[in-house]
Design a protein around this motif. Structure first.
Motif, PDB file in Angstrom:
ATOM      1  N   UNK A 160      21.918  32.881  35.495  1.00 32.66           N
ATOM      2  CA  UNK A 160      22.934  31.998  34.933  1.00 32.66           C
ATOM      3  C   UNK A 160      24.210  31.941  35.783  1.00 32.66           C
ATOM      4  N   UNK A 161      24.343  32.847  36.747  1.00 28.76           N
ATOM      5  CA  UNK A 161      25.582  32.957  37.515  1.00 28.76           C
ATOM      6  C   UNK A 161      26.026  31.649  38.176  1.00 28.76           C
ATOM      7  N   UNK A 162      25.124  30.854  38.803  1.00 31.25           N
ATOM      8  CA  UNK A 162      25.606  29.626  39.464  1.00 31.25           C
ATOM      9  C   UNK A 162      26.345  28.678  38.518  1.00 31.25           C
ATOM     10  N   UNK A 163      25.928  28.614  37.248  1.00 32.02           N
ATOM     11  CA  UNK A 163      26.572  27.704  36.302  1.00 32.02           C
ATOM     12  C   UNK A 163      27.775  28.333  35.618  1.00 32.02           C
ATOM     13  N   UNK A 164      27.705  29.633  35.321  1.00 34.81           N
ATOM     14  CA  UNK A 164      28.756  30.265  34.532  1.00 34.81           C
ATOM     15  C   UNK A 164      29.611  31.240  35.331  1.00 34.81           C
ATOM     16  N   UNK A 165      29.408  31.268  36.641  1.00 38.91           N
ATOM     17  CA  UNK A 165      30.168  32.207  37.463  1.00 38.91           C
ATOM     18  C   UNK A 165      31.668  32.014  37.358  1.00 38.91           C
ATOM     19  N   UNK A 166      32.109  30.755  37.259  1.00 34.58           N
ATOM     20  CA  UNK A 166      33.551  30.489  37.170  1.00 34.58           C
ATOM     21  C   UNK A 166      34.101  30.807  35.786  1.00 34.58           C
ATOM     22  N   UNK A 167      33.226  30.808  34.790  1.00 33.58           N
ATOM     23  CA  UNK A 167      33.659  31.064  33.413  1.00 33.58           C
ATOM     24  C   UNK A 167      33.822  32.562  33.178  1.00 33.58           C
ATOM     25  N   UNK A 168      32.893  33.344  33.731  1.00 30.53           N
ATOM     26  CA  UNK A 168      32.915  34.790  33.506  1.00 30.53           C
ATOM     27  C   UNK A 168      33.875  35.499  34.448  1.00 30.53           C
ATOM     28  N   UNK A 169      34.449  36.558  33.957  1.00 29.33           N
ATOM     29  CA  UNK A 169      35.276  37.437  34.768  1.00 29.33           C
ATOM     30  C   UNK A 169      35.015  38.861  34.314  1.00 29.33           C
ATOM     31  N   UNK A 170      34.420  39.681  35.149  1.00 30.11           N
ATOM     32  CA  UNK A 170      34.064  41.032  34.707  1.00 30.11           C
ATOM     33  C   UNK A 170      35.299  41.883  34.454  1.00 30.11           C
ATOM     34  N   UNK A 171      35.179  42.767  33.486  1.00 25.18           N
ATOM     35  CA  UNK A 171      36.257  43.730  33.240  1.00 25.18           C
ATOM     36  C   UNK A 171      36.230  44.787  34.342  1.00 25.18           C
ATOM     37  N   UNK A 172      37.348  45.455  34.527  1.00 25.93           N
ATOM     38  CA  UNK A 172      37.470  46.473  35.576  1.00 25.93           C
ATOM     39  C   UNK A 172      37.976  47.764  34.945  1.00 25.93           C
ATOM     40  N   UNK A 173      37.215  48.847  35.125  1.00 24.93           N
ATOM     41  CA  UNK A 173      37.632  50.152  34.601  1.00 24.93           C
ATOM     42  C   UNK A 173      38.870  50.663  35.323  1.00 24.93           C
ATOM     43  N   UNK A 174      39.591  51.525  34.646  1.00 24.96           N
ATOM     44  CA  UNK A 174      40.706  52.216  35.298  1.00 24.96           C
ATOM     45  C   UNK A 174      40.169  53.181  36.348  1.00 24.96           C
ATOM     46  N   UNK A 175      40.890  53.358  37.411  1.00 29.09           N
ATOM     47  CA  UNK A 175      40.509  54.307  38.462  1.00 29.09           C
ATOM     48  C   UNK A 175      41.739  55.146  38.821  1.00 29.09           C
ATOM     49  N   UNK A 176      41.606  55.894  39.878  1.00 33.21           N
ATOM     50  CA  UNK A 176      42.712  56.749  40.302  1.00 33.21           C
ATOM     51  C   UNK A 176      43.028  56.499  41.770  1.00 33.21           C
ATOM     52  N   UNK A 177      44.303  56.531  42.080  1.00 30.12           N
ATOM     53  CA  UNK A 177      44.758  56.437  43.460  1.00 30.12           C
ATOM     54  C   UNK A 177      45.227  57.814  43.895  1.00 30.12           C
TER      55      UNK A 177
END
Length: 635
Positions: free
Chosen positions: A285-302
Motif C-alpha cells: 500500500x506504500x505507493x498510494x498511502x506513503x504521503x499520508x502515513x508518517x511513522x512515529x519515532x521512539x525517544x533515543x539518547x544522545x
C-alpha cells in the motif's frame, strides 16, 4: 438342680474364667508391646534428634542414623557428581550427550536434607509408633529434590525431536504468485516425545545415570488433509478478485497477486488458518498511502561523552490501521474503508526520561584478527544488540535478543567449539560478543543470572571471566537490579568489539579481586598413527607424505586451568557484596599424525602426561558449564 446340671454349670464357669484370663493376658501383652513401642519410639526420636532416623534411604542410598553434618556431606557429594555427570541418550545409530548445566540442573541439597530429616517423624503419635516398627522391616525411601530450567529441558527435547524426525510433512499452503499450492500432510517417524520426556524426568530425579533408549515410532502431522483443504478453499476464494482500500480521498486497488504476497498460514491445534503480514501489506500500500502515513519515532539518547547523556525526544506519527485492513481481507470484504490514526510511540520522551540514564556505567573491549568470517558474525550480532534498553528489574537474554543464528539472517559459517575440539557453524564467533557483554555486565555490578564459560580456554578472553552462547540451550542473562534503565551501545572496528553500558547505579562500583590460578595442566600430544581409520583424522591427507616416525600436528590444543576469583561490589551506605567464581578448563590435546612404517592402521595413542597435582574444583552458583555433544559453543 440335678447333680449333672451342677457339673455342667461348673465347667462353663471354669471355661469362662479361662477365656477371661486369656483375654486379659493377650490384652496385657498388646498393651505392653504398645507401651514398649511407644517407649522405643520416644527413645529413638530422642536419641536420633539431630540425626536422620534409622532405615531411611535417599533414592536407595543408606543414610539412616547419619548425623546432619555427614548426611549433608553425602548429599553434597552426590550433588557434585550429578552436576557434572553427562546424560547419554541414543536412538539407533544416533547418540546424544547432554551436560546437566545445559538445562540448569542442580540438586537442592537443603530441600533434600529436610525431606530426609523429616522422614519417619510423623506429627501423629500413632504414626510415629507404627513407623518405628515398620522401618525395621522396610526402608523409608526419600526422593531427591532436583531443579532444572523447564525451557532448557524442552529445548533438549526439541533438539532430539528435530534430529530424529524423518518423512514427516505438515499440511500447509504455498503461495506462488496468485496461485495457491497445497502441501499434502504425510506421517513420518520420529521421537515419541511424551515417553522420552517421562524417561528423562525420571532419570533427572534419580541418583543414577544410565543410557536412555529413546523411543522412536510413527508420528502424525498436526494438520490433516481436511484442514489443508479447508484453508485452500478459503485462500482461493480470497484470491478470486481485487480489493479496494479507501482512506480519506485516497483509494487503491489490490490485485490477487499483491494480496497473495501478504498471505501466510498458522497452525492452531489441528486447524490451518490464514494470516496477513501487516508489514508486507504496508509495502503493497506504500505507493498510494506513503504521503499520508508518517511513522512515529521512539525517544533515543544522545551521548556527547561518558558523563553527558541526554534524551532525544520522541515524535508522534500517523498510520493506517493495517490490522483492521488485513482482517477485512481475510473476511473477504472487497471494499474496505481504512482509518488513519494518530500513533504515539511506545517508547516516548516521558518513558526515556523516567529511566534516568545519565552516564557511562561500564565498558569492555575484546580484540580479534581482522578479515576472518567470525568477524562478520560478531558485527552482525553487535548491530542487533546496539541501542537495547534494559528496564529496572528486567532480566536480559542475549539468545532472546539475537534469535537463532541462520544464513537467512546473514550469519556465515565460522569456527565453533565442540566436545573434542572445533568445528564450523552459522554464527560462529559471536561468543566474542557474549564475552564482551558479560564483562560489561560484570563491571556494571548487575546480577549474573546465567552464563556459561567455554569448555576449553580461549586465550583471547580473560581467564574464567568469559562466556559462550548456543541456541537455544546456553544463554547469557543478567538482571538490571538498579533503579534506572540500562542503555547498551556497541561499537567495533576491524580488530575489536566494545560493549558499553549507560545508566545510573547510584555510586555502585564493581571490581575483580582475589584471582588465583589453582592448577595448570600443560598440553600433551594425542598421537594418531598413519594410515588413519577415519578421514576426519587426516583432513589434509598428510599421511601419504609422512616418513615412518615423522610427526605432523594437524590441530593444536589448549592448556587446562583451574581458576578462581571474586567480584566485589561496593556502594556508599551499603555493605560490600562479594561473589565467588570458580571455573575448570580441561586440557585439550594436540592432534599429531605419526608416519607408520607398517602401513597398517592402528588405534590412536596418547602421549604420557606429566604428573599433575589432583585438584577438585566445584562450580560457583553463578558459574555454569556448557559441555555437550552434538551441541556446540561459539568461540
Amino acid at each position: 438342680m440335678t447333680e449333672a446340671a451342677s457339673v455342667v454349670g461348673s465347667r462353663k464357669s471354669i471355661a469362662s474364667a479361662k477365656v477371661r484370663r486369656i483375654i486379659l493376658i493377650v490384652t496385657g501383652v498388646i498393651v505392653g508391646l504398645g507401651v514398649l513401642l511407644a517407649v522405643a519410639s520416644a527413645v529413638e526420636h530422642t536419641y536420633y534428634s539431630g540425626s536422620i532416623l534409622p532405615g531411611v534411604r535417599l533414592d536407595g542410598m543408606h543414610i539412616g542414623s547419619m548425623k546432619d553434618s555427614p548426611a549433608r556431606a553425602a548429599v553434597e557429594q552426590m550433588s557434585r557428581q550429578l552436576d557434572t555427570e553427562t546424560i547419554h541418550a541414543h536412538a539407533g545409530q544416533q547418540t546424544f550427550v547432554v551436560d546437566p548445566s545445559l538445562i540448569g540442573f542442580s540438586v537442592d541439597v537443603d530441600a533434600t536434607l529436610r525431606a530426609a530429616q523429616s522422614a519417619g517423624r510423623d506429627s501423629n503419635r500413632l504414626g510415629l509408633i507404627g513407623d518405628t516398627l515398620l522401618r525395621r522391616f522396610r526402608a523409608e525411601n526419600v526422593d531427591l529434590v532436583v531443579r532444572y530450567d523447564e525451557n532448557r529441558f524442552e529445548g533438549v527435547l526439541d533438539g532430539w525431536t528435530s534430529a530424529l524426525q524423518t518423512g514427516l510433512v505438515e499440511g500447509d499452503l504455498r503461495f506462488q504468485g496468485a496461485t495457491v499450492v497445497p502441501v499434502e500432510p504425510h506421517s513420518g517417524r520420529g521421537l515419541q516425545r511424551d515417553e522420552a520426556e517421562h524417561a528423562l524426568r525420571e532419570m533427572l530425579a534419580g541418583r543414577t545415570r544410565t543410557d536412555l533408549d529413546l523411543p522412536v515410532g510413527v508420528v502424525e502431522p498436526h494438520t490433516d488433509k481436511a484442514a489443508v483443504d479447508a484453508a485452500l478453499a478459503r485462500a482461493r476464494s480470497i484470491l478470486t478478485g481485487d480489493f479496494v482500500v479507501v482512506a480519506g480521498t485516497t483509494h487503491v486497488t489490490l490485485t490477487s497477486a499483491q494480496i497473495a504476497s501478504t498471505l501466510g498460514t498458522t497452525t492452531n491445534r489441528h486447524s490451518l488458518g490464514l494470516t496477513i503480514d501487516p508489514q508486507k501489506l504496508r509495502f503493497v500500500l506504500a505507493p498510494a498511502f506513503g504521503a499520508v502515513e508518517q511513522p512515529s519515532v521512539d525517544a533515543t539518547w544522545n551521548i556527547r561523552n561518558a558523563n553527558a547523556v541526554t534524551v532525544v525526544p520522541s515524535r508522534d506519527g500517523r498510520q493506517l490501521n493495517l490490522e483492521a485492513v488485513g482482517n477485512s481481507i481475510l473476511r473477504d470484504d472487497r471494499a474496505i474503508t481504512a482509518s488513519i490514526t494518530d500513533e504515539h510511540p511506545v517508547h516516548d520522551t516521558a518513558w526515556a526520561t523516567a529511566l534516568g540514564i545519565t552516564h557511562q556505567v561500564s565498558s569492555f573491549t575484546t580484540n580479534y584478527l581482522s578479515g576472518e568470517p567470525r568477524v562478520h558474525n560478531i558485527h552482525l550480532a553487535a548491530d542487533t544488540l546496539d541501542n537495547t534498553v534494559v528496564t529496572p528489574g528486567q532480566t536480559f537474554s542475549l539468545n532472546a535478543k539475537l534469535g537463532q543464528r541462520t544464513p537467512e539472517k546473514g550469519y556465515v559459517q565460522a569456527p565453533i567449539e565442540v566436545e573434542d575440539g572445533f568445528g564450523q557453524d552459522y554464527g560462529g564467533g559471536i561468543s566474542q560478543l557474549t564475552t564482551t557483554l558479560f564483562n560489561a555486565a560484570f563491571f556494571g555490578g548487575y546480577v549474573d543470572v546465567d552464563h556459561s564459560p567455554h569448555h576449553y580456554y580461549v586465550s583471547r578472553y580473560p581467564l574464567g571471566r568469559e562466556a559462550t552462547i548456543v541456541w537455544p540451550y546456553v544463554d547469557l542473562k543478567f538482571r538490571n537490579d538498579s533503579k534506572h534503565g540500562v542503555l547498551i551501545r556497541t561499537s567495533y572496528s576491524s580488530t575489536s568489539i566494545t560493549v558499553t553500558f549507560y545508566g545510573n547505579t547510584d555510586g555502585r562500583v564493581a571490581s575483580e579481586t582475589n584471582r588465583k590460578i589453582l592448577h595448570t595442566e600443560p598440553i600433551t600430544d594425542k598421537l594418531i598413527p598413519c594410515p588413519v581409520t577415519k578421514p576426519a583424522q587426516d583432513p589434509n591427507n598428510s599421511c601419504p607424505k609422512l616418513l615412518p616416525g615423522e610427526h605432523d600436528t594437524i590441530s593444536t590444543g589448549e592448556t587446562g586451568y583451574d581458576v578462581e576469583f571474586d567480584r566485589l561490589i561496593t556502594q556508599p551506605g551499603r555493605p560490600p557484596v562479594q561473589t565467588h567464581y570458580q571455573v575448570h578448563y580441561p586440557m585439550l590435546q594436540n592432534s599429531v599424525l605419526v608416519g607408520n612404517a607398517g602401513g597398517n592402521p592402528v588405534a590412536p595413542t596418547t602421549a604420557p602426561k606429566p604428573p599433575v597435582t589432583p585438584t577438585t574444583i566445584g562450580h560457583a552458583p553463578t558459574t555454569t558449564r556448557s559441555n555437550s555433544t552434538p551441541t556446540t559453543a561459539h568461540r
